[in-house]
Design an enzyme around this catalytic site. Sequence first.
Site, PDB file in Angstrom:
ATOM      1  N   LYS A 239      31.457 161.133   8.099  1.00 36.93           N
ATOM      2  CA  LYS A 239      30.546 160.806   7.281  1.00 36.93           C
ATOM      3  C   LYS A 239      30.082 162.118   6.067  1.00 36.93           C
ATOM      4  CE  LYS A 239      28.974 156.700   9.944  1.00 36.93           C
ATOM      5  NZ  LYS A 239      28.775 156.112   8.918  1.00 36.93           N
ATOM      6  N   ARG A 313      32.756 147.589  15.555  1.00 39.92           N
ATOM      7  CA  ARG A 313      33.560 146.482  15.748  1.00 39.92           C
ATOM      8  C   ARG A 313      34.442 146.684  16.788  1.00 39.92           C
ATOM      9  NH1 ARG A 313      35.067 145.878   9.326  1.00 39.92           N
ATOM     10  NH2 ARG A 313      33.393 147.404   9.911  1.00 39.92           N
TER      11      ARG A 313
END
Length: 459
Positions: A239, A313
């Site tokens: 990120k 996820r």
Amino acid sequence: MHPAFTTAPAEEAVPITLVAETAWETTGATLDDHARRFAEANGFAAKAGQYLALPAANGEVSHILFGLGNAAGRSHDPFLAGKLPGLLPAGTFRFANAIDDMHLATLAFALGSYRFGRYRKADAPKARLVPPDDIDVADISRMADAAALARDLINTPANDMGPEELAAAAQTLARRFGADFNCIVGDDLRKNFPLIHAVGMASPRAPRLIDMTWGDSAHPKVTLVGKGVCFDTGGVDLKPATGMQIMKKDMGGAANVLALALMVMDAKLKIRLRVLIPAVENAVAGNAFRPLDVFPSRKGLSVEIGNTDAEGRLVLADALALADEGKPDLLIDLGTLTGAARVALGPDIPPFYTSDETLARDLSRCAETENDPLWRMPLWPAYDAWLDSKVADINNAPSGGFAGSITCALFLQRFVEATTSWLHVDIYGWTPTAKPARPEGGECQAARAIYRLLGERYG
């Protein structure tokens, strides 16, 4: 009882009149001449959040006026009374009049008294409220206590809230209510929970799968799964600095699942509760998982890594597969999962997904009742093909930028097969700008609405 409340006699408490703009002329006429002229001289007009302390002849506060603005307006906030703890002087107070949202006003007062004081002294509000007689104080207190737990966990920085510390917080909660607690740690995850292990293996702080059970085994089974990524660098798909700034909140799903569990157990709902939390840190190291790596999953599906920053996820997939094996009557997962959800609905409204129409209707109603907003989005089957992989059974992150929250939900749906009623909520877990009853920082989202739903079904 929550510390914002007191059992002091109501007749000894300073009255607070909650007044809408449209009712101010009538309410003002009921005040004595001195109080009315004081209010007029100070320009009180009952605008939203407007506050005025009326003095007695001896100089002490005799009455509080608090404006609700236009109660029928589009921007009306049922939590406006959450501003009061930060405005009131030390003392004991009571609501002098009833309003339509009295339950929410009382809850807002408790939520607005929250302060995060782990690292520096935070002066807690010294105003205490005598709760209205017709309010379920125990229920409001457990909601406020649960919100404080979620906020504290999320607000704690990652150096003090890693997988081990998150497991310790869960174990403390389990001990408080006599729940069974188990935790699988580190390389013990590799065989049966390979996705959880893959995401957490690059961190020196070992990944964990937290497993807590409570309640009578004869009662309906409700399983909660919470994403516990204690810090998310994005992994090899790193990120940018701005995207990493508040990633201590990426365990917000776990924090809110624990808050929900607190409410369920404290209320003694008639369910067999199970809580599963995959707790990891998504770090960068030589052994970090990489784009286009392929890993097995607990369910047996092979997963190609389209993006290492779609790690939430992955850990939820293994935990959901375990939950699904137990065939619960209701399976719920919460996670801080996609920026796409924030683009679509902003920070205040988490989207939820389910194929259970009755569950969707009931949850939407409970969300409105508790001012815990949620919005249903579709498990659109045509987008399922976007998860296809050329080398594995499924890819964790499609390359396109469309429908990111939906495709995340569809990915998770692949790991829920035996359970007929499943709910997925993509929360933000953070209040970026302070609002009444919602200070800036970690936030409890969806937990109150789901608790109200469970209370209706299993109370």
